[in-house]
Design an enzyme around this catalytic site. Sequence first.
Site, mmCIF file in Angstrom:
data_model
loop_
_atom_site.group_PDB
_atom_site.id
_atom_site.type_symbol
_atom_site.label_atom_id
_atom_site.label_comp_id
_atom_site.label_asym_id
_atom_site.label_seq_id
_atom_site.Cartn_x
_atom_site.Cartn_y
_atom_site.Cartn_z
ATOM 1 N N ARG A 1 0.672 -1.376 0.048
ATOM 2 C CA ARG A 1 -0.436 0.688 -0.293
ATOM 3 C C ARG A 1 0.371 1.625 0.036
ATOM 4 O O ARG A 1 0.805 2.167 -0.434
ATOM 5 C CB ARG A 1 -0.797 0.365 0.901
ATOM 6 C CG ARG A 1 -2.492 0.851 0.939
ATOM 7 C CD ARG A 1 -3.080 0.508 2.319
ATOM 8 N NE ARG A 1 -2.775 0.814 3.701
ATOM 9 C CZ ARG A 1 -3.010 0.937 4.431
ATOM 10 N NH1 ARG A 1 -4.884 -0.008 4.235
ATOM 11 N NH2 ARG A 1 -2.614 0.834 5.855
ATOM 12 N N GLU B 1 -16.441 6.551 4.242
ATOM 13 C CA GLU B 1 -15.884 6.035 5.986
ATOM 14 C C GLU B 1 -15.106 7.129 6.727
ATOM 15 O O GLU B 1 -15.918 7.976 6.733
ATOM 16 C CB GLU B 1 -14.014 5.336 5.167
ATOM 17 C CG GLU B 1 -13.263 6.736 5.334
ATOM 18 C CD GLU B 1 -12.144 5.541 4.467
ATOM 19 O OE1 GLU B 1 -11.162 5.178 4.992
ATOM 20 O OE2 GLU B 1 -10.855 6.759 3.522
ATOM 21 N N LYS C 1 -2.689 6.290 1.443
ATOM 22 C CA LYS C 1 -1.992 6.726 2.716
ATOM 23 C C LYS C 1 -1.343 7.469 2.305
ATOM 24 O O LYS C 1 -0.657 7.853 2.596
ATOM 25 C CB LYS C 1 -1.487 5.744 3.296
ATOM 26 C CG LYS C 1 -2.085 5.846 4.938
ATOM 27 C CD LYS C 1 -2.371 4.686 6.086
ATOM 28 C CE LYS C 1 -1.902 4.356 6.882
ATOM 29 N NZ LYS C 1 -3.307 5.283 7.556
HETATM 30 N N1 PLP Z 1 -8.834 4.747 6.765
HETATM 31 C C1 PLP Z 1 -8.272 5.228 7.412
HETATM 32 C C2 PLP Z 1 -8.560 6.498 6.517
HETATM 33 C C3 PLP Z 1 -7.526 5.089 7.674
HETATM 34 O O1 PLP Z 1 -6.196 6.022 8.303
HETATM 35 C C4 PLP Z 1 -6.776 3.685 7.982
HETATM 36 C C5 PLP Z 1 -5.870 4.178 9.051
HETATM 37 O O2 PLP Z 1 -4.813 3.037 8.366
HETATM 38 C C6 PLP Z 1 -8.075 3.079 7.741
HETATM 39 C C7 PLP Z 1 -8.877 2.867 7.508
HETATM 40 C C8 PLP Z 1 -7.713 1.127 8.632
HETATM 41 O O3 PLP Z 1 -6.555 0.813 7.980
HETATM 42 P P1 PLP Z 1 -5.697 -0.225 8.320
HETATM 43 O O4 PLP Z 1 -6.655 -1.198 8.765
HETATM 44 O O5 PLP Z 1 -5.156 -1.233 7.142
HETATM 45 O O6 PLP Z 1 -5.069 -0.211 9.342
HETATM 46 C C1 COI Z 2 -4.250 3.531 11.524
HETATM 47 O O1 COI Z 2 -4.959 3.110 11.943
HETATM 48 O O2 COI Z 2 -2.735 2.930 11.584
HETATM 49 C C2 COI Z 2 -3.574 4.747 11.307
HETATM 50 O O3 COI Z 2 -3.481 5.547 10.624
HETATM 51 C C3 COI Z 2 -4.982 6.333 11.777
HETATM 52 C C4 COI Z 2 -4.111 7.109 12.094
HETATM 53 C C5 COI Z 2 -4.980 8.240 11.670
HETATM 54 C C6 COI Z 2 -4.039 7.254 13.141
#
Ligand code: PLP
Ligand code: COI
Length: 354
Positions: free
Chosen positions: A92, A231, A195
């Site tokens: 990612r 989201e 991200k």
């Molecule tokens: N959506 C957003 C905007 C986020 O910042 C995060 C955190 O990383 C997620 C979703 C969840 O992603 P993940 O499960 O890969 O941490």
């Molecule tokens: C995460 O869940 O890893 C994120 O990056 C979310 C962040 C806003 C703390």
Amino acid sequence: MGRELNLDAKVIKKDLNWAELGFQYHRTDFRFSASYENGQWSDGELISEESIAIHEGAPSLHYAQQCFEGLKAQAAEDGRILLFRPDLNSERMNHAAGRLLMPDVPGKLFLRAVEETVRANYAWIPPYGSGASLYIRPMLIGVGENLGLKPAQQFEFRVFVSPVGPYYKAAGLAVISLAVSAMDRAAPNGTGSFKVGANYAGGLLATREAQQLGASEALYLDSAEGRYIDEAGSANIVIAMKDGKLITPASRAILPSITRRSLMQIAEHTLGMQTEERPIELHREFADFEEMGACGTAAVLSPVGKIWFDDAWHTIYQDGQSVGPIMQQLYDSLMGIQKGELSDQFGWLHEVTV
Ligand code: PLP
Ligand code: COI
């Protein structure tokens, strides 16, 4: 240097009140830094200095040419240190890098950097059973002199770690609330699925407004029509419907959450639920919501008790304060795998040898 440093660090376990930790930066001893110049990555090394000195013209500062990742290391009961699907974080990060004209961080470099940083900070890994974990933040930033709108010539890849507790205030499986924001997070052909820091700066005000309403976070609807759930500010959404299905929004503007992808697999293969990724129309479908959760590395799986929209609170599960059985099962299954308590049936764990 790494090896000696690790062995030393291992015997001096930090004396923190692990159970009281929130989701805050806590300085640890080492971080990993590698630099990119003339088309090449340096080997990278562990360093102790947490500040980064960069040029005032750096594109990461002016034009947000930067991206980041988030993952966690958990201590298992038998002492193993476990990462959860770090290959997907690496993948990612490279998607985001490509979108912002930054160089890929080779998968091997990414993983070595994460492993070395975790190992070197062994003393900071919260013990099994403490409720806390070690949050890992890889980041890639455009550095070096620049003024016009063009990509940086040099980049830094850095990984730091911090012991953390729950992202939302209460410990364990805390019920949260979300407030639908009038602001958009990301456009369908924009950077929402990457991200990148730019997505988050724009969301700070929406989060503040949600919190002023008493919600934990902002919930975004799609920016084209304002009809479908996208989201939350820092987490994806999963919804258990009254017909027994677990659904999650299909949207080009949301982050492809690793936690959400894993939960959908657990729901289907472990809990035997039917799952669907599809547009979810908030107003039309709300009455069919049985339970809802916000999921992510930081958020883990936080049940959503109520949502603010149309100037009112709308409760989802019972009184809006209780954890429903589906979110509980999903949470237990996910945490069980992440902490090495349940069998790693999907092959998701990556052990860091110490
Ligand atoms: N959506 C957003 C905007 C986020 O910042 C995060 C955190 O990383 C997620 C979703 C969840 O992603 P993940 O499960 O890969 O941490
Ligand atoms: C995460 O869940 O890893 C994120 O990056 C979310 C962040 C806003 C703390």
